[in-house]
Design an enzyme around this catalytic site. Structure first.
Site, PDB file in Angstrom:
ATOM      1  N   ASP A   7      -0.590   6.266 -25.430  1.00  0.00           N
ATOM      2  CA  ASP A   7      -0.204   7.647 -25.517  1.00  0.00           C
ATOM      3  C   ASP A   7      -1.148   8.448 -25.237  1.00  0.00           C
ATOM      4  OD1 ASP A   7       2.305   6.858 -26.401  1.00  0.00           O
ATOM      5  OD2 ASP A   7       1.417   6.275 -28.477  1.00  0.00           O
ATOM      6  N   GLU A  33       0.960  -8.359   8.092  1.00  0.00           N
ATOM      7  CA  GLU A  33       1.409  -6.850   8.252  1.00  0.00           C
ATOM      8  C   GLU A  33       2.558  -6.402   7.244  1.00  0.00           C
ATOM      9  OE1 GLU A  33      -0.757  -4.973  10.279  1.00  0.00           O
ATOM     10  OE2 GLU A  33      -1.486  -6.998  10.528  1.00  0.00           O
ATOM     11  N   PRO A  48       0.755  -1.431  -0.016  1.00  0.00           N
ATOM     12  CA  PRO A  48       0.047   0.123   0.141  1.00  0.00           C
ATOM     13  C   PRO A  48       0.913   1.239   0.117  1.00  0.00           C
ATOM     14  CG  PRO A  48      -0.724  -1.671   1.669  1.00  0.00           C
ATOM     15  CD  PRO A  48       0.530  -1.965   1.229  1.00  0.00           C
ATOM     16  N   ARG A  78      -1.437  -6.414 -21.456  1.00  0.00           N
ATOM     17  CA  ARG A  78      -2.286  -5.800 -22.808  1.00  0.00           C
ATOM     18  C   ARG A  78      -1.370  -4.843 -23.735  1.00  0.00           C
ATOM     19  NH1 ARG A  78      -5.398  -1.721 -22.395  1.00  0.00           N
ATOM     20  NH2 ARG A  78      -7.230  -2.747 -23.447  1.00  0.00           N
TER      21      ARG A  78
HETATM   22  C1  JAH Z   1      -2.293  -5.644   2.009  1.00  0.00           C
HETATM   23  C2  JAH Z   1       0.001  -7.024   1.822  1.00  0.00           C
HETATM   24  N1  JAH Z   1      -2.112  -0.613  -3.339  1.00  0.00           N
HETATM   25  C3  JAH Z   1      -2.852  -1.448  -2.945  1.00  0.00           C
HETATM   26  C4  JAH Z   1      -2.634  -2.574  -2.117  1.00  0.00           C
HETATM   27  C5  JAH Z   1      -1.434  -3.382  -2.105  1.00  0.00           C
HETATM   28  C6  JAH Z   1      -1.040  -4.394  -1.239  1.00  0.00           C
HETATM   29  C7  JAH Z   1      -1.919  -4.609  -0.233  1.00  0.00           C
HETATM   30  N2  JAH Z   1      -2.964  -3.707   0.063  1.00  0.00           N
HETATM   31  C8  JAH Z   1      -3.390  -2.618  -0.613  1.00  0.00           C
HETATM   32  C9  JAH Z   1      -1.503  -5.246   0.998  1.00  0.00           C
HETATM   33  C10 JAH Z   1      -1.984  -6.688   3.043  1.00  0.00           C
HETATM   34  C11 JAH Z   1      -0.711  -7.341   3.183  1.00  0.00           C
HETATM   35  C12 JAH Z   1      -0.167  -6.215   0.976  1.00  0.00           C
END
Ligand code: JAH
Length: 225
Positions: free
Chosen positions: A167, A114, A87, A152
């Site tokens: 583009d 986590e 995230p 794609r």
């Molecule tokens: C959640 C590991 N960008 C969106 C995203 C990417 C990965 C995760 N969550 C949201 C995530 C828990 C554990 C990755």
């Protein structure tokens, strides 16, 4: 182009890419997708992929050895960059998709819990990528998003190259309101200009509509309370 995914849920990737444009590209051999079960790279009786965080805190952390050894086993057949979906990663967008599509392959590690022991990122020189500011239950769905957007762009995957938002994505040539038959449905009609046959007027109308739509959507943002 070859995609290798390291995940505790390889089965998620099977139905997702049996369908549509990418499914067909896999059948025709333009795209290869291999989902590897992280647990195959554990050595203990319980096939444990997570452990408690050093320093305390809630939840569990992904152990480094299975992930690093999984990627090492893939390396011989995929020389592409390693991506971890997190995230807090760098934002994924069309330009990054286009950049990644030039590679011979990608190796994507899907996080769970986590987070992943940070030595994985250092040891593998991995790039952390985020598809948006929200927390999911794991990196599998983001990995699918990245694979779809990148695959794609591989030559021959999308039949009509004119459909490729590459583009055209950043300028205002895309995203205008679309209509098909019937010309009237429940009293709702199709804008007259689209039926006019006047291609110059149609082009101008689409450009203006796309710009306006983009402006309206993009001014809807989260207010800090
Ligand atoms: C959640 C590991 N960008 C969106 C995203 C990417 C990965 C995760 N969550 C949201 C995530 C828990 C554990 C990755």
């Amino acid at each position: 182009m070859r995609f290798d995914v390291v995940t505790i849920f390889p089965g998620m990737f099977v139905p997702a890419f049996q369908q549509g444009v990418i499914g067909r590209a896999i059948e025709r051999g333009r795209v290869e997708l291999h989902a590897h079960d992280l647990r195959e790279h554990t050595r203990d009786r319980h096939r444990q992929v997570d452990d408690m965080p050093f320093g305390g805190g809630p939840g569990m952390v992904m152990k480094p050895e299975p992930v690093i050894e999984a990627v090492e086993s893939i390396r011989a057949s995929n020389k592409g960059p390693v991506i971890i979906t997190e995230p807090w990663g760098e934002p994924f967008h069309q330009q990054l998709a286009a950049e990644l599509a030039k590679e011979s392959g990608l190796i994507i590690v899907c996080g769970r819990y986590e987070g992943i022991d940070d030595r994985v990122r250092t040891a593998l020189g991995a790039r952390e990528v985020s598809i948006g500011d929200y927390v999911l239950s794991g990196g599998e769905i983001p990995a699918m998003v990245i694979i779809d957007a990148v695959a794609r762009l591989v030559p021959g995957v999308v039949g009509d190259p004119g459909s490729l938002a590459q583009d055209s994505f950043s300028d205002e040539l895309t995203g205008w309101p679309q209509f098909t038959r019937p010309a009237e449905y429940r009293g709702m009609t199709v804008p007259e200009v689209l039926l006019s046959g006047d291609h110059a007027r149609i082009k101008q109308w689409r450009r203006q509509q796309a710009a306006q739509r983009r402006r309206v959507s993009q001014t809807k943002e989260v207010r800090q309370t």
